[in-house]
Design a protein around this motif. Structure first.
Motif, PDB file in Angstrom:
ATOM      1  N   MET A 477       0.849  -1.199   0.000  1.00  0.00           N
ATOM      2  CA  MET A 477       0.000   0.000   0.000  1.00  0.00           C
ATOM      3  C   MET A 477       0.879   1.240   0.000  1.00  0.00           C
ATOM      4  O   MET A 477       2.045   1.188   0.343  1.00  0.00           O
ATOM      5  CB  MET A 477      -0.852   0.008   1.267  1.00  0.00           C
ATOM      6  CG  MET A 477      -1.668  -1.240   1.428  1.00  0.00           C
ATOM      7  SD  MET A 477      -2.296  -1.413   3.112  1.00  0.00           S
ATOM      8  CE  MET A 477      -0.880  -1.975   4.005  1.00  0.00           C
ATOM      9  N   LYS A 478       0.258   2.353  -0.391  1.00  0.00           N
ATOM     10  CA  LYS A 478       0.897   3.653  -0.220  1.00  0.00           C
ATOM     11  C   LYS A 478      -0.143   4.544   0.436  1.00  0.00           C
ATOM     12  O   LYS A 478      -1.260   4.664  -0.095  1.00  0.00           O
ATOM     13  CB  LYS A 478       1.315   4.235  -1.569  1.00  0.00           C
ATOM     14  CG  LYS A 478       2.404   3.445  -2.263  1.00  0.00           C
ATOM     15  CD  LYS A 478       2.944   4.198  -3.467  1.00  0.00           C
ATOM     16  CE  LYS A 478       3.952   3.336  -4.222  1.00  0.00           C
ATOM     17  NZ  LYS A 478       4.622   4.093  -5.291  1.00  0.00           N
ATOM     18  N   PRO A 479       0.162   5.141   1.573  1.00  0.00           N
ATOM     19  CA  PRO A 479      -0.837   5.955   2.270  1.00  0.00           C
ATOM     20  C   PRO A 479      -1.413   7.048   1.380  1.00  0.00           C
ATOM     21  O   PRO A 479      -0.664   7.840   0.811  1.00  0.00           O
ATOM     22  CB  PRO A 479      -0.041   6.556   3.437  1.00  0.00           C
ATOM     23  CG  PRO A 479       1.065   5.576   3.670  1.00  0.00           C
ATOM     24  CD  PRO A 479       1.425   5.036   2.321  1.00  0.00           C
ATOM     25  N   GLY A 480      -2.729   7.051   1.231  1.00  0.00           N
ATOM     26  CA  GLY A 480      -3.391   8.079   0.432  1.00  0.00           C
ATOM     27  C   GLY A 480      -3.508   7.719  -1.034  1.00  0.00           C
ATOM     28  O   GLY A 480      -3.870   8.556  -1.852  1.00  0.00           O
ATOM     29  N   CYS A 481      -3.255   6.475  -1.368  1.00  0.00           N
ATOM     30  CA  CYS A 481      -3.237   6.093  -2.779  1.00  0.00           C
ATOM     31  C   CYS A 481      -4.205   4.938  -3.035  1.00  0.00           C
ATOM     32  O   CYS A 481      -4.211   3.942  -2.312  1.00  0.00           O
ATOM     33  CB  CYS A 481      -1.827   5.671  -3.180  1.00  0.00           C
ATOM     34  SG  CYS A 481      -1.688   5.134  -4.884  1.00  0.00           S
ATOM     35  N   ALA A 482      -5.016   5.081  -4.103  1.00  0.00           N
ATOM     36  CA  ALA A 482      -5.994   4.038  -4.429  1.00  0.00           C
ATOM     37  C   ALA A 482      -5.330   2.868  -5.167  1.00  0.00           C
ATOM     38  O   ALA A 482      -5.953   1.843  -5.391  1.00  0.00           O
ATOM     39  CB  ALA A 482      -7.128   4.619  -5.261  1.00  0.00           C
ATOM     40  N   THR A 483      -4.102   3.026  -5.537  1.00  0.00           N
ATOM     41  CA  THR A 483      -3.215   2.037  -6.185  1.00  0.00           C
ATOM     42  C   THR A 483      -3.654   1.585  -7.583  1.00  0.00           C
ATOM     43  O   THR A 483      -3.566   2.363  -8.516  1.00  0.00           O
ATOM     44  CB  THR A 483      -2.874   0.822  -5.275  1.00  0.00           C
ATOM     45  OG1 THR A 483      -3.962  -0.063  -5.171  1.00  0.00           O
ATOM     46  CG2 THR A 483      -2.381   1.268  -3.900  1.00  0.00           C
ATOM     47  N   LEU A 484      -4.193   0.370  -7.738  1.00  0.00           N
ATOM     48  CA  LEU A 484      -4.363  -0.192  -9.081  1.00  0.00           C
ATOM     49  C   LEU A 484      -5.825  -0.532  -9.391  1.00  0.00           C
ATOM     50  O   LEU A 484      -6.610  -0.809  -8.489  1.00  0.00           O
ATOM     51  CB  LEU A 484      -3.521  -1.472  -9.206  1.00  0.00           C
ATOM     52  CG  LEU A 484      -2.005  -1.282  -9.101  1.00  0.00           C
ATOM     53  CD1 LEU A 484      -1.311  -2.634  -8.943  1.00  0.00           C
ATOM     54  CD2 LEU A 484      -1.465  -0.556 -10.322  1.00  0.00           C
ATOM     55  N   PRO A 485      -6.162  -0.524 -10.691  1.00  0.00           N
ATOM     56  CA  PRO A 485      -7.544  -0.807 -11.074  1.00  0.00           C
ATOM     57  C   PRO A 485      -7.958  -2.256 -10.815  1.00  0.00           C
ATOM     58  O   PRO A 485      -7.136  -3.166 -10.883  1.00  0.00           O
ATOM     59  CB  PRO A 485      -7.583  -0.498 -12.567  1.00  0.00           C
ATOM     60  CG  PRO A 485      -6.171  -0.544 -13.026  1.00  0.00           C
ATOM     61  CD  PRO A 485      -5.321  -0.171 -11.855  1.00  0.00           C
ATOM     62  N   PHE A 486      -9.237  -2.420 -10.579  1.00  0.00           N
ATOM     63  CA  PHE A 486      -9.824  -3.744 -10.370  1.00  0.00           C
ATOM     64  C   PHE A 486      -9.757  -4.548 -11.683  1.00  0.00           C
ATOM     65  O   PHE A 486      -9.580  -3.991 -12.758  1.00  0.00           O
ATOM     66  CB  PHE A 486     -11.277  -3.589  -9.896  1.00  0.00           C
ATOM     67  CG  PHE A 486     -11.865  -4.864  -9.382  1.00  0.00           C
ATOM     68  CD1 PHE A 486     -11.449  -5.392  -8.166  1.00  0.00           C
ATOM     69  CD2 PHE A 486     -12.820  -5.558 -10.116  1.00  0.00           C
ATOM     70  CE1 PHE A 486     -11.973  -6.587  -7.697  1.00  0.00           C
ATOM     71  CE2 PHE A 486     -13.351  -6.750  -9.644  1.00  0.00           C
ATOM     72  CZ  PHE A 486     -12.925  -7.267  -8.434  1.00  0.00           C
ATOM     73  N   PHE A 487      -9.949  -5.841 -11.572  1.00  0.00           N
ATOM     74  CA  PHE A 487      -9.902  -6.726 -12.746  1.00  0.00           C
ATOM     75  C   PHE A 487     -10.724  -6.169 -13.906  1.00  0.00           C
ATOM     76  O   PHE A 487     -11.921  -5.916 -13.756  1.00  0.00           O
ATOM     77  CB  PHE A 487     -10.450  -8.117 -12.401  1.00  0.00           C
ATOM     78  CG  PHE A 487      -9.705  -8.788 -11.286  1.00  0.00           C
ATOM     79  CD1 PHE A 487      -8.328  -8.964 -11.348  1.00  0.00           C
ATOM     80  CD2 PHE A 487     -10.376  -9.237 -10.158  1.00  0.00           C
ATOM     81  CE1 PHE A 487      -7.642  -9.586 -10.320  1.00  0.00           C
ATOM     82  CE2 PHE A 487      -9.698  -9.867  -9.126  1.00  0.00           C
ATOM     83  CZ  PHE A 487      -8.325 -10.032  -9.200  1.00  0.00           C
ATOM     84  N   GLY A 488     -10.064  -5.986 -15.020  1.00  0.00           N
ATOM     85  CA  GLY A 488     -10.774  -5.582 -16.233  1.00  0.00           C
ATOM     86  C   GLY A 488     -11.028  -4.092 -16.372  1.00  0.00           C
ATOM     87  O   GLY A 488     -11.518  -3.654 -17.403  1.00  0.00           O
ATOM     88  N   VAL A 489     -10.705  -3.308 -15.352  1.00  0.00           N
ATOM     89  CA  VAL A 489     -10.953  -1.857 -15.420  1.00  0.00           C
ATOM     90  C   VAL A 489      -9.744  -1.185 -16.071  1.00  0.00           C
ATOM     91  O   VAL A 489      -8.637  -1.231 -15.535  1.00  0.00           O
ATOM     92  CB  VAL A 489     -11.205  -1.265 -14.018  1.00  0.00           C
ATOM     93  CG1 VAL A 489     -11.269   0.254 -14.076  1.00  0.00           C
ATOM     94  CG2 VAL A 489     -12.483  -1.850 -13.424  1.00  0.00           C
ATOM     95  N   GLN A 490      -9.984  -0.587 -17.253  1.00  0.00           N
ATOM     96  CA  GLN A 490      -8.861  -0.011 -17.998  1.00  0.00           C
ATOM     97  C   GLN A 490      -8.780   1.489 -17.780  1.00  0.00           C
ATOM     98  O   GLN A 490      -9.461   2.258 -18.448  1.00  0.00           O
ATOM     99  CB  GLN A 490      -9.021  -0.324 -19.485  1.00  0.00           C
ATOM    100  CG  GLN A 490      -9.059  -1.815 -19.777  1.00  0.00           C
ATOM    101  CD  GLN A 490      -9.324  -2.077 -21.243  1.00  0.00           C
ATOM    102  OE1 GLN A 490      -8.503  -1.763 -22.098  1.00  0.00           O
ATOM    103  NE2 GLN A 490     -10.475  -2.645 -21.544  1.00  0.00           N
ATOM    104  N   THR A 491      -7.968   1.895 -16.838  1.00  0.00           N
ATOM    105  CA  THR A 491      -7.821   3.321 -16.550  1.00  0.00           C
ATOM    106  C   THR A 491      -6.930   3.968 -17.600  1.00  0.00           C
ATOM    107  O   THR A 491      -5.949   3.376 -18.063  1.00  0.00           O
ATOM    108  CB  THR A 491      -7.192   3.532 -15.166  1.00  0.00           C
ATOM    109  OG1 THR A 491      -6.043   2.692 -15.059  1.00  0.00           O
ATOM    110  CG2 THR A 491      -8.153   3.170 -14.058  1.00  0.00           C
TER     111      THR A 491
END
Ligand code: WT7
Length: 690
Positions: A477-491
């Motif tokens: 984790m990184k404090p304050g960060c939503a990190t990575l998209p869920f399966f199949g979500v193409q940001t």
């Protein structure tokens, strides 16, 4: 602006607005924050559903390249009365308005029922005795619990009642209730019948409620006598009566029945106003109906519910979520984002009036046969230890809450938290607004004793369920960060011109391609759906948020790039607040902006110009705040009202909110370029006018 003018501005503002120390510290993540990595605690990682980033990447890849295989497998975990047409792609969509109508379809041709999957499926499999809801009332000592069988019976009774009122598949039912068990029960009863529920948060005023009832032409209204939040009593039935009067005056009222839950601990029956012929007491009527009710099998693309949300302009939009896609996406995200496992006690503190309460109080948990805590009250009543008392009482293992509440509790210090054991906790979640690294740290270190991962989940009413979030256990984790998209979500991150950026960057956050949980339309206004979400950046879903992507590919949400405010996690349209203000006879013009607020995240700052006959006064400020309370709800009342002689406009007449935001933030040394203003002296007048 020349340095002298700047200094003058600063001193005037200092004088009028108070010292710097009162100001908020919420700021965008810095490059140091990007480097601040927190490893998933070892004990957690050993048991989590996913254990590595490569495992995630493999599944992510599959969801993008082979949606039929991936989502087909996920959907097959539910009961379908008729399977979708497997000879066709599982998903069909068009995000490019130039190529024709924008649409999204998942599992087309399949028939299912979300209520059946959330309740009957478990009861039929022999799990009816398992706990579904653990309810904790506003006042300590008041509690109730229901098993899956209990909930199913209650849902059937409400559904049979609705049926008796001739409410049918596709009809709309409005729900305006506080957080009592009957609220999710009512939602599920609608889902059982294929009736579209529209839950209106019980903090909205009668005028807002009336607008929503009229917009969706609801047939029946479900409510309760009153609600309780801390020391406050919410006179819900009175608000309903007034709302229905407004609808009646409008001449367009279809509500024939109003079912009222008698919560005598909030308000005694004799004090509840009554309209004979329309109003019906919930308990004495509903209990007479059968506890069996056949399910309405729904096509996957039929609507499940609608939920109003605010944009930057116009009336709130009634977003429609679909049966099949929403069910699959809500259920699947719940399992993976919260790492839900047997034996967990899950508590989402959100109200069912918001999407979080739809997806992670009601549908997501029940689709996974989870046991959930539902809390009627507020975190600080009777004191700031209430949450932790509830955690210990019910042995909550997963807590999902909003940063605004976490900040409120953090301000009360660590001691009260430490009075409680909290040993049952294993995962903490955050949702609804940016969580600063500082608040994140407090949540992680103090509340979770550095034992529980914190997941910062980013999503929206429109997305149906989580879109970007750590999958706890799979990566640090990184404090304050939503990190990575869920399966199949193409940001996708775009620059000002709409060019897709790669690698570390900052820009507009968009989504490429359809995921199952995306809202399918705006009720009664499909072109608004197309215009709002798909025409800003061609062929992409536009989120309205900005973000940064760091060298690890992690996404940091930087906040809305449009005129939508986020006050205590409540999404508020600046345009709506402005509309309410200008409806006051003495207000000629209003411009609303947000400013950083220590507890609420954002506060509402209104610049108001008055008509000639009016004199600025505190009484007038109160009237203006009251008019917003009345038209929208108390949570939307501006903290600051700033008398303005006129508003800064460009030569083409557009209000320059950038400048207003700077003034509201007291960043008067940093007003920026004012040369494009039609009349640059307005800025100084604004300051004098305070
Ligand atoms: C807006 C959506 C998510 C359901 C509840 C709110 C903001 C939401 C985060 C987060 C930073 C966030 C965004 C978004 N937001 N979650 N984890 N970090 N910002 O749903 O009322 O539709 O509001 O809330 O600005 O666009 P909503």
């Amino acid at each position: 602006m020349d340095p002298l003018a700047e200094r003058r501005l600063r001193s005037v503002l200092e004088h009028l607005l108070g010292p710097e120390s009162n100001r908020s510290v919420r700021s965008s993540p810095t490059s140091e924050a990007y480097e601040d990595v927190v490893q998933v605690p070892g004990d957690f990682a050993k048991k989590s559903l996913l254990s590595s980033r490569s495992q995630y990447e493999q599944l992510y890849e599959e969801a993008v390249t082979n949606p039929d295989g991936f989502w087909g497998r996920v959907a097959a975990g539910y009961f379908w009365q008729k399977l979708w047409d497997t000879s066709k792609p599982v998903c069909n969509y068009n995000f490019d308005a130039d190529k024709g109508r924008v649409f999204v379809e998942w599992f087309k041709g399949g028939f299912t029922n979300v209520c059946y999957n959330a309740l009957d499926r478990h009861v039929l499999a022999g799990y009816g005795h398992e706990l579904c809801f653990l309810w904790e009332g506003n006042d300590p000592g008041q509690s109730a619990q229901l098993t899956y069988s209990d909930v199913l019976k209650k849902v059937c009774q409400v559904a049979n009642f609705l049926r008796s009122k001739n409410v049918k598949k596709g009809d709309r039912v409005c729900i305006y209730m506080s957080m009592i068990l009957e609220l999710p029960i009512a939602m599920l009863a609608c889902a059982r019948l294929g009736v579209i529920h529209s839950v209106v948060f019980a903090g909205f005023s009668s005028e807002s409620l009336a607008g929503r009832i009229l917009d969706c032409q609801a047939k029946v209204l479900l409510t309760c006598a009153a609600g309780r939040r801390g020391n406050k009593l919410l006179p819900l039935k009175d608000i309903v009566d007034h709302a229905l009067e407004i609808c009646l005056r409008d001449g367009n009222l279809r509500v024939e029945t109003c079912l009222v839950y008698e919560n005598s601990f909030a308000l005694p029956r004799q004090k509840v106003s009554w309209v004979e012929g329309r109003d019906i007491w919930w308990q004495e009527t509903v209990s007479r109906f059968s506890v069996d009710c056949p399910v309405e099998w729904m096509e996957a693309e039929d609507p499940l519910f609608m939920l109003y949300t605010s944009g930057s302009t116009g009336k709130p939009k009634g977003l429609i979520h679909s049966v099949g896609g929403y069910m699959v996406y809500a259920g699947f995200t719940f399992k993976h984002v919260f790492d839900h496992q047997r034996g967990d006690i899950f508590w989402c503190t959100a109200d069912c009036g918001w999407i979080t309460g739809h997806t992670y109080v009601t549908y997501g948990p029940l689709l996974n046969r989870a046991t959930c805590v539902i809390f009627e009250g507020v975190p600080t009543f009777p004191d700031a230890g209430r949450w932790w008392e509830i955690v210990d009482k019910y042995q909550v293992s997963i807590l999902y809450a909003a940063p605004t509440a976490i900040r409120t509790l953090a301000a009360q210090g660590d001691e009260i938290v430490r009075k409680y054991s909290r040993k049952s906790l294993r995962l903490l979640g955050s949702v609804g607004e940016p969580i600063s690294p500082k608040t994140w740290r407090w949540y992680y270190e103090v509340c979770g004793e550095s034992r529980c991962p914190v997941i910062d989940t980013w999503w929206q009413t429109e997305t149906g369920a989580c879109m970007i979030s750590p999958l706890p256990g799979a990566w640090p984790m990184k404090p304050g960060c939503a990190t990575l998209p869920f399966f199949g979500v193409q940001t996708v991150v775009l620059d000002q011109e709409g060019k897709e950026l790669h690698g570390p960057c900052e820009g507009y956050l968009c989504i490429k391609g359809a995921w199952p949980g995306i809202a399918r339309t705006v009720y009664g206004d499909h072109s608004r759906y197309e215009n709002t979400y798909f025409k800003i950046w061609k062929g992409l879903y536009s989120t309205g948020d900005g973000c940064r992507r760091d060298a690890d590919g992690f996404i940091w949400i930087t906040g809305r790039v449009d005129d939508v405010l986020n006050v205590s996690g409540h999404r508020i349209s600046t345009g709506e607040v402005e509309g309410a203000l200008v409806s006051h006879p003495h207000c000629t013009e209003a411009a609303v902006v947000g400013y950083d607020h220590d507890v609420k995240g954002q506060g509402i700052y209104a610049f108001v110009t008055l008509s000639h006959e009016a004199t600025p006064s505190d009484a007038l400020k109160k009237q203006l705040r009251d008019i917003v309370r009345k038209q929208i709800g108390a949570f939307a009342a501006p903290e600051v009202i700033h008398w303005a002689v006129s508003l800064p406009r460009t030569r083409s007449g557009k209000i320059m909110r950038r400048i207003l935001r700077k003034i509201a933030a007291r960043q008067y040394t940093d007003i920026g370029d004012t040369s494009s203003l039609a009349d640059p002296s307005v800025v100084e007048d604004l300051i004098k006018g305070m």
